[in-house]
Design an enzyme around this catalytic site. Sequence first.
Site, PDB file in Angstrom:
ATOM      1  N   LYS A 128       0.847  -1.200   0.000  1.00 35.15           N
ATOM      2  CA  LYS A 128       0.000   0.000   0.000  1.00 35.15           C
ATOM      3  C   LYS A 128       0.883   1.251   0.000  1.00 35.15           C
ATOM      4  CE  LYS A 128      -3.838  -2.396   2.139  1.00 35.15           C
ATOM      5  NZ  LYS A 128      -4.542  -2.810   3.333  1.00 35.15           N
ATOM      6  N   GLN A 167      -4.624  -1.357   9.416  1.00 40.11           N
ATOM      7  CA  GLN A 167      -4.476  -2.710   8.876  1.00 40.11           C
ATOM      8  C   GLN A 167      -5.038  -3.731   9.865  1.00 40.11           C
ATOM      9  OE1 GLN A 167      -3.245  -3.451   5.714  1.00 40.11           O
ATOM     10  NE2 GLN A 167      -4.010  -5.490   6.196  1.00 40.11           N
ATOM     11  N   ASP A 220     -11.313   2.958   3.277  1.00 41.68           N
ATOM     12  CA  ASP A 220     -11.639   1.534   3.126  1.00 41.68           C
ATOM     13  C   ASP A 220     -13.137   1.332   2.936  1.00 41.68           C
ATOM     14  OD1 ASP A 220      -9.587  -0.292   3.023  1.00 41.68           O
ATOM     15  OD2 ASP A 220      -9.253  -0.321   5.186  1.00 41.68           O
TER      16      ASP A 220
END
Length: 303
Positions: free
Chosen positions: A54, A98, A121
């Site tokens: 990422k 995460q 997200d």
Amino acid sequence: MSATLIKGTEIREEILEEITAEVKEIKEKYDKVPGLVTILVGENPASMSYVTLKIKTALRVGFKEIQESQPVDISEEDLLALIEKYNNDDSINGILVQLPLPKHIDEKKVLNAIDPDKDVDGFHPVNVGRLMIGGDEVKFPPCTPAGIQEMIVRAGVETSGAEVVVVGRSNIVGKPIANMMLQKGPGANATVTIVHTRTKDLAAHCKRADILIVAAGVPDLVKPEWIQPGACVIDVGVNRVGEKPSKKNPGKMVAILKGDVDFDAAKEIAGSITPVPGGVGPMTITMLMKNTLKSLKFRLGIQ
Ligand code: NAP
């Protein structure tokens, strides 16, 4: 006849180039770049490799990237304080925590603490609600479903009036992609059916699909005879079915991955199909970048 391959690796490159160009343009005009913070707790090897990818992608497209690596024993209170810090930081447009988090931390509480306008997200209940309403309400569609829809559109598959069958009803793939495909608007307007483990005749539903989206996590669940000739098949499943020696690193073993669809047989029947690996997988991080750019554009009032 063999199906057209819908390659996520190629579509990813197209989208990342588009994002890079847009970031450059915004920087020239507004002197701002999208800011993404990635919060990693502990040293779980899989999480570390996802976060590394990422970060690498964010830097490639010209974002400001802040990496917050926190010890595995960070308290929930300190983690929430860290999120609050970035909620209040104007240079940050996306906050990514995460998962999974260590057991002493309430994951739901942490995710819900992220400002919904920085929740790139798309998992915050506010963004789930916005997705359900559809249209202009949608800010950040969750990344894997957004990637699936983007692949279908870029492959030139007609969605309006199409029979879409989604295998799986998870909150991260099945439910959101089904919701997105039934909305009014481009890349959607489909008639959608969701099937799961309690569905009576899975095969009969799949056979009706013009677009079959499979996210079950069961290798080779979908048999070739369940596929309508010419259908578009999107295989989201990633299943580790064994190990093989690495081509790049002789002596090292790497996972053998398989999708939820019997690919070799299905590609002779489908009109278009995604491979595993190299299909839906590469799209998720790409759409995370797209959402982070969108977040800055919302802030600048140019979206
Ligand atoms: P999940 O939370 O385990 O959900 C799986 C869904 O499939 C459930 O709704 C389950 O039904 C249904 N299902 C399982 N076995 C079935 C069967 N035999 N017949 C009919 N339905 C069945 O999984 P997920 O998180 O959605 O992920 C699904 C797959 O996609 C996994 O392989 C995952 O690794 C992969 N994935 C890939 C990406 C990516 O490439 N970027 C991202 C996310 C997920 P019930 O609800 O009835 O149990």
